[in-house]
Design an enzyme around this catalytic site. Structure first.
Site: not given
Ligand code: MSP
Length: 538
Positions: A28, A31, A137, A140, A162, A165, A313, A316
């Site tokens: 999304h 990411h 969680c 997380c 959590c 979440h 934040k 999904k």
């Molecule tokens: N798989 C772990 C990361 C492992 S790294 C060794 C994870 N994945 S995640 O799919 O949840 O993605 C997390 C990352 O996506 C966040 O740290 C951030 O960089 C980005 N983001 C996800 N949602 C976000 C927002 N709403 N805003 C900004 N960045 C976001 O955690």
């Protein structure tokens, strides 16, 4: 992508990473935000002439993925394969992400090395067996401390939630293997002290320092209640904790225990870009794991803020239905890449709104930048038959433009390349765009064109050369942010013939005046930022 590209001897590569994303769902806006920022940084350093290694990938193990796969009636591996090939890789390609490699934690090149790493720590006495019970969680994939939980309300009344979440945590009780994280607190604090730029921004650094000062607990690094993970080498009833598995991607992707030459030439990372939600994993656990192995620590862990929707934040569950593709199909990929970095100060939270994007698109991209490019090309066409004239009548006004450019170059290079201040760097270039627009408004080439004397023609030539040469520099400086737009502009300026390929233009040299040769063929290229169609209801 070229995972096997040659490692030239000499200087270490500039190594930049994104988090590897969970593939429980499609990517999304959040990411894409981190990934685009990493891409701009990687492209910037390539255009400094550095060798760059830019890594992204997917995090495919753990309970969260396993449950999603089960709910969809497929195996976890099938689920991951499907999501990676149908959602993640296509989006990065669509957004022009220039990663050199894409690591998946289910690849053998990763799993074998992770087992070796963990075995090695075990042999060194850094890992021991123990019991643990606590709130967990799954969102997380992390045990929580009782003190950080929220009290549930409504449907969750009476339960503990959590804080990230806002969903109930589960009580997990396991006999696990533990990493002696608690022994690394002092060394970590000493490192934060000695390397003040290790964690960015300052607020993130303070948070981590305070957290570590409170004392660290040992880290449970195995799970035995499910099996979607990498088995612990000496005890196959356990799989390795998904975060230990995931963090190691930064090492396994660049030849850890496999290709010493590549590893030396790349590791450690110069910048790990991460969302602030996963800062502790990167700034506490990861460096402690590396210390335990005697490996060098990353130079910087930079936390970006959250993209927010309606005060929450973006995730999904609260996407309000907007996908990256909804925005790119309306505004184009380059405007998308530009917008989030331009509008939000990196490190801070920021809200997204369609209206704000739309307003900035019109005023800054279409009006300021796009119009400048089309006006200049049109005038060179009209007054000089599309052949760039020579500047022979330079004066104070032209000197001011050159000075403005020199300032923009220094500022943008420092802010984007060194400080990860994407907003500040982009603004510096757009200030210069404004200055060139102002210069044209003042010089009024359309009026000068009426004067057909030799002086009049010389003046007109000088004005248009100055504007075109400014655009040449702007194309170079904005290429890391908006590569497609810069390519179009480069073409329209006929710059290739005098300067060579756009990708080879050094950002720090963009201000060296006179890059465009008189005689270059200037054409009225495609409109850089066409007026978008009215959006479908969103
Ligand atoms: N798989 C772990 C990361 C492992 S790294 C060794 C994870 N994945 S995640 O799919 O949840 O993605 C997390 C990352 O996506 C966040 O740290 C951030 O960089 C980005 N983001 C996800 N949602 C976000 C927002 N709403 N805003 C900004 N960045 C976001 O955690």
């Amino acid at each position: 992508m070229n995972p096997n590209g040659p490692e030239s001897a000499g200087a270490k590569a500039f190594y930049v990473t994104t988090p590897i994303y969970y593939v429980n769902d499609a990517p999304h806006l959040g990411h894409a935000y981190t990934t685009v920022a990493a891409d701009v940084l990687a492209r910037w350093h390539r255009q400094r002439g550095e060798r760059v290694r830019f890594l992204t990938g997917t995090d495919e193990h753990g309970q969260k993925i396993m449950r999603t796969a089960e709910a969809n009636g497929v195996t976890p591996q099938e689920w991951c394969d499907r999501l990676v090939s149908e959602a993640w890789e296509p989006l990065w390609e669509h957004l022009d992400i220039s990663n050199d490699d894409f690591i998946r934690t289910t690849q053998k090149r990763h799993t074998d090395r992770v087992r070796e790493f963990v075995q090695d720590l075990y042999d060194k006495g850094e890992i021991y067996k123990g019991g643990y019970e606590g709130p967990y969680c799954v969102g997380c994939e992390e045990y929580k401390l009782p003190g950080e939980l929220l009290d549930g309300e409504g449907e969750y009344a009476g339960r503990k939630l959590c804080p990230v979440h806002k969903r109930p945590v589960e009580t997990l009780s396991e006999e696990n293997y533990f990493f002696r994280l608690s022994e690394y607190g002092d060394r970590l604090l000493a490192h934060y002290e000695a390397e003040p730029d290790f964690i960015q921004p300052e607020s993130a650094r303070n948070e981590v320092v305070n957290f570590v000062r409170q004392g660290l607990q040992d880290l449970s690094i195995s799970r035995s209640t499910f099996d979607w993970g990498i088995p612990i080498p000496w005890d196959s009833k356990h799989v390795i904790y998904v975060w230990v598995d995931a963090l190691l991607n930064y090492a396994t992707a660049v030849g850890y225990n496999e290709n010493p030459e590549r590893f030396e030439a790349t590791f450690p990372a110069d910048v790990h870009l991460v969302g602030k939600d996963i800062l502790r994993f990167h700034a506490v656990i990861w460096p402690a794991m590396l210390m335990a192995q005697g490996l060098p620590l990353p130079r910087k862990v930079a936390a970006n803020g959250w993209l927010m929707v309606g005060g929450e934040k973006m995730s999904k569950s609260n996407l309000t239905g907007i996908k990256p593709q909804d925005l790119t199909s309306h505004f184009g990929v380059d405007a998308y890449r530009w917008y989030f970095l331009r509008a939000i100060s990196f490190g801070q939270d920021g809200s997204f709104s369609w209206e704000d994007l739309s307003a900035r698109y019109t005023s800054e991209l279409a009006n300021d930048y796009g119009n400048l490019a089309s006006r200049v090309a049109a005038m060179v066409g009209k007054y000089f038959g599309g052949v760039l004239p020579e500047a022979t009548a330079d004066g104070d006004a032209e000197r001011a433009v050159r000075d403005g450019l020199a300032k923009a170059v220094t500022e943008a290079d420092r802010r984007i390349g060194d400080e990860l201040d994407f907003q500040g760097g982009i603004l510096a270039v757009f200030e210069f765009i404004k200055q060139v627009n102002g210069y044209l408004t003042e010089q009024e080439p359309w009026k000068v064109a009426k004067d057909e004397s030799t002086e009049g023609r010389a003046r007109l030539a000088t004005i248009l050369y100055t504007a075109a040469e400014s655009l040449r520099a702007i194309a170079v400086l904005l290429n890391p942010v908006m590569p497609e737009t810069s390519r179009k502009l480069w073409e329209s300026l006929g710059a290739e013939a005098s300067r060579g390929a756009l990708a080879d233009q050094k950002v720090q040299e963009a201000g060296e005046w006179g890059g465009l040769r008189a005689g270059a063929k200037v054409t009225k290229g495609a409109v850089l930022f066409p007026r978008p169609e009215e959006p479908a209801a969103v």
